[in-house]
Motif scaffolding. Structure first.
Motif, PDB file in Angstrom:
ATOM      1  N   HIS A 135       0.865  -1.179   0.000  1.00 43.37           N
ATOM      2  CA  HIS A 135       0.000   0.000   0.000  1.00 43.37           C
ATOM      3  C   HIS A 135       0.904   1.232   0.000  1.00 43.37           C
ATOM      4  O   HIS A 135       1.837   1.295   0.792  1.00 43.37           O
ATOM      5  CB  HIS A 135      -0.875   0.039   1.254  1.00 43.37           C
ATOM      6  N   LEU A 178       0.383   5.201   0.534  1.00 46.28           N
ATOM      7  CA  LEU A 178      -0.700   6.105   0.931  1.00 46.28           C
ATOM      8  C   LEU A 178      -0.206   7.536   1.143  1.00 46.28           C
ATOM      9  O   LEU A 178       0.619   7.787   2.015  1.00 46.28           O
ATOM     10  CB  LEU A 178      -1.346   5.609   2.233  1.00 46.28           C
ATOM     11  N   TYR A 229      -4.916   9.794   3.855  1.00 47.40           N
ATOM     12  CA  TYR A 229      -5.403   8.412   3.896  1.00 47.40           C
ATOM     13  C   TYR A 229      -5.121   7.784   5.255  1.00 47.40           C
ATOM     14  O   TYR A 229      -4.223   8.189   5.989  1.00 47.40           O
ATOM     15  CB  TYR A 229      -4.778   7.594   2.761  1.00 47.40           C
ATOM     16  N   LEU A 235      -6.797  -0.623   4.133  1.00 47.79           N
ATOM     17  CA  LEU A 235      -7.141   0.785   3.924  1.00 47.79           C
ATOM     18  C   LEU A 235      -8.485   1.069   4.563  1.00 47.79           C
ATOM     19  O   LEU A 235      -9.417   0.273   4.460  1.00 47.79           O
ATOM     20  CB  LEU A 235      -7.217   1.046   2.417  1.00 47.79           C
ATOM     21  N   VAL A 276       0.436   9.221  -5.482  1.00 49.46           N
ATOM     22  CA  VAL A 276      -0.855   8.631  -5.777  1.00 49.46           C
ATOM     23  C   VAL A 276      -1.099   7.526  -4.750  1.00 49.46           C
ATOM     24  O   VAL A 276      -0.164   6.836  -4.341  1.00 49.46           O
ATOM     25  CB  VAL A 276      -0.899   8.095  -7.234  1.00 49.46           C
ATOM     26  N   MET A 277      -2.339   7.387  -4.306  1.00 53.87           N
ATOM     27  CA  MET A 277      -2.648   6.339  -3.342  1.00 53.87           C
ATOM     28  C   MET A 277      -2.821   5.016  -4.086  1.00 53.87           C
ATOM     29  O   MET A 277      -3.596   4.931  -5.026  1.00 53.87           O
ATOM     30  CB  MET A 277      -3.920   6.700  -2.570  1.00 53.87           C
ATOM     31  N   VAL A 278      -2.072   4.014  -3.636  1.00 49.59           N
ATOM     32  CA  VAL A 278      -2.187   2.665  -4.188  1.00 49.59           C
ATOM     33  C   VAL A 278      -2.262   1.721  -2.999  1.00 49.59           C
ATOM     34  O   VAL A 278      -1.303   1.610  -2.237  1.00 49.59           O
ATOM     35  CB  VAL A 278      -0.959   2.284  -5.054  1.00 49.59           C
ATOM     36  N   SER A 279      -3.402   1.075  -2.826  1.00 43.89           N
ATOM     37  CA  SER A 279      -3.565   0.176  -1.676  1.00 43.89           C
ATOM     38  C   SER A 279      -3.911  -1.213  -2.161  1.00 43.89           C
ATOM     39  O   SER A 279      -4.830  -1.398  -2.953  1.00 43.89           O
ATOM     40  CB  SER A 279      -4.680   0.705  -0.773  1.00 43.89           C
ATOM     41  N   GLY A 280      -3.175  -2.207  -1.701  1.00 42.47           N
ATOM     42  CA  GLY A 280      -3.509  -3.598  -1.983  1.00 42.47           C
ATOM     43  C   GLY A 280      -2.839  -4.185  -3.215  1.00 42.47           C
ATOM     44  O   GLY A 280      -3.287  -5.210  -3.725  1.00 42.47           O
ATOM     45  N   ALA A 281      -1.756  -3.573  -3.688  1.00 43.82           N
ATOM     46  CA  ALA A 281      -1.002  -4.178  -4.786  1.00 43.82           C
ATOM     47  C   ALA A 281      -0.288  -5.425  -4.278  1.00 43.82           C
ATOM     48  O   ALA A 281       0.217  -5.446  -3.158  1.00 43.82           O
ATOM     49  CB  ALA A 281       0.018  -3.186  -5.338  1.00 43.82           C
TER      50      ALA A 281
END
Lengths: 280, 280
Positions: free
Chosen positions: A251, A253, A257, A266, B243-248
């Motif tokens: 993640h 963030l 967030y 999240l 940029v928010m990236v969650s759960g990759a």
């Protein structure tokens, strides 16, 4: 609002190089949580090689942010960290700030001493704790002592030690973007999948509240590496070779967030930071 | 064994700076798959700014590895890439090698021309294709045209273009460890979750066989970023902000490991590389 969440105080884990000259979003939040004009901040500069200059710089900053009282302590030996005078300094504190420098120096002097206990007790009674750079790493139960940079996880690229234990179940890495530390965080989490890896960019802060929610503040991002479902050959480590890590959940963030450290997920919906501190 | 897998030829995606002086594990595997003494390799150096020097260096290498015939072609305009002479050069090829350089130059000259089709047809009839650095990026359906380094994903840090389309459904980044490109791969996959992100370290190769299995060869690691379950705010992109990236889901696989591109999962059990090419 951060301070309203529960018994234990918020913990501000700062990735280093926080803004001291412009908006001071992170340091301003700390000063606010420490009580503003009624506040009494203790700066612990043991990690720093700059001596009293480190304390003095933060002293001026916090006074400039309207804090009523700022004092510095700088134990350099464990005997000093066991001295009741150091401990009593914390009894009236409304905020504790750990400077950057060398996190091993900080924990080797402070962890397991009366001062270490006093920091933990202050946290338990609701005092805000903050650490930047080395001070951030030291807040966790498990701490990166030293290691090498680079995005590819490798055997023996990083060495773990015990931190101050304020934030359990995590390992924290700072200057995360700037020093390219994703590889060692992956290697750590592969080796120790019970730990959640937390990587914090410069001028960025993860605020952990008593409900184990992590709030992101500042210019960069907080990276979370969850090894719950990882397959790895880390246990077969030999030499300085790439380690296989498959299935890590990642993640990244930015400010505003929130992440549930218990559920490792999240959070969506209204932010508890209702005064808008985190929404820059 | 790699060449026995199916109709289409293996595709060797090389992260750049492959070893040319010592064991030559990657280039030796390519020469072997191209047929050794019976082989006929075509080197396409359009990406390179070095002109015929790039062709000549690989020509000597492949001849030194026992290949029977090596020729170079270097179209610099689309009209040349549409010339039947360039196409006929590929009709007898048993291996095609795309050099490094500038991937946009390569695709802007070759993609969608008769030469582009001839490369694709060679692949379909079982010919091994290899690309290093820029040549590697160009093999995918979607290609990084240019971008910025750094581990934290940011809006607008990377620009996508269409590649040669030999490996569909993926986006490839090379010099992955050395240039710190995890951030832009995360940003790409957040923006385009149907694509699997593939990052390849220097002197490392992902060999994709006709059964859509990726085999890792060489000194570093292949990083796979799967955005199937990602939550992101990439669609709200503004400026050059995190940029928010969650759960990759992230996999970092060293030499000898295999990954199922269809199932997006690590493969365990005996490796199809039964002659031990990948187990350095």
């Amino acid at each position: 609002m951060l301070r309203a969440v529960g018994g234990a105080g918020p913990v501000m884990i700062i990735g280093g190089a926080e803004d001291r000259f412009r908006d001071k979003v992170i340091l301003g939040t700390f000063a606010d949580l420490a009580g503003g004009a009624d506040g009494n901040i203790v700066v612990i500069s043991t990690a720093s090689s700059l001596g009293d200059a480190a304390t003095q710089a933060y002293r001026e900053l916090f006074l400039g942010l309207g804090i009523g009282a700022v004092m510095g302590i700088r134990p350099e030996e464990r005997t000093e960290a066991d001295d009741p005078a150091a401990v009593s300094a914390l009894s009236e504190a409304t905020g504790v700030f750990l400077t950057g420098g060398n996190q091993s120096r900080l924990t080797q002097v402070v962890a397991g001493t009366r001062l270490g206990d006093a920091i933990s007790n202050a946290h338990d009674r609701g005092v805000v704790l903050a650490g930047t750079s080395a001070g951030a790493s030291a807040l966790a139960s498990h701490m990166v002592a030293f290691g090498r940079p680079g995005p590819t996880p490798k055997h023996r690229m990083v060495t773990l030690a015990a931190g101050l234990g304020i934030v359990p179940g995590v390992v924290i890495d700072q200057h995360f973007e700037e020093r390219g530390r994703i590889g060692r965080l992956l290697a750590l989490v592969a080796q120790s999948p019970s730990l959640l890896g937390i990587g914090i960019d410069e001028d960025t802060c993860a605020v952990v509240t008593a409900d184990r929610v992590l709030h992101v503040l500042g210019r960069g991002a907080v990276t979370l590496v969850d090894g719950s479902h990882v397959k790895t050959d880390a246990y077969r480590g030999k030499g300085y070779r790439p380690v296989m890590v498959s299935g890590a959940t990642l993640h990244s963030l930015p400010s505003g967030y929130r992440f549930d450290l218990r559920g490792r997920a999240l959070l969506t919906g209204p932010d508890a930071l209702e005064d808008g501190e985190a929404s820059t």
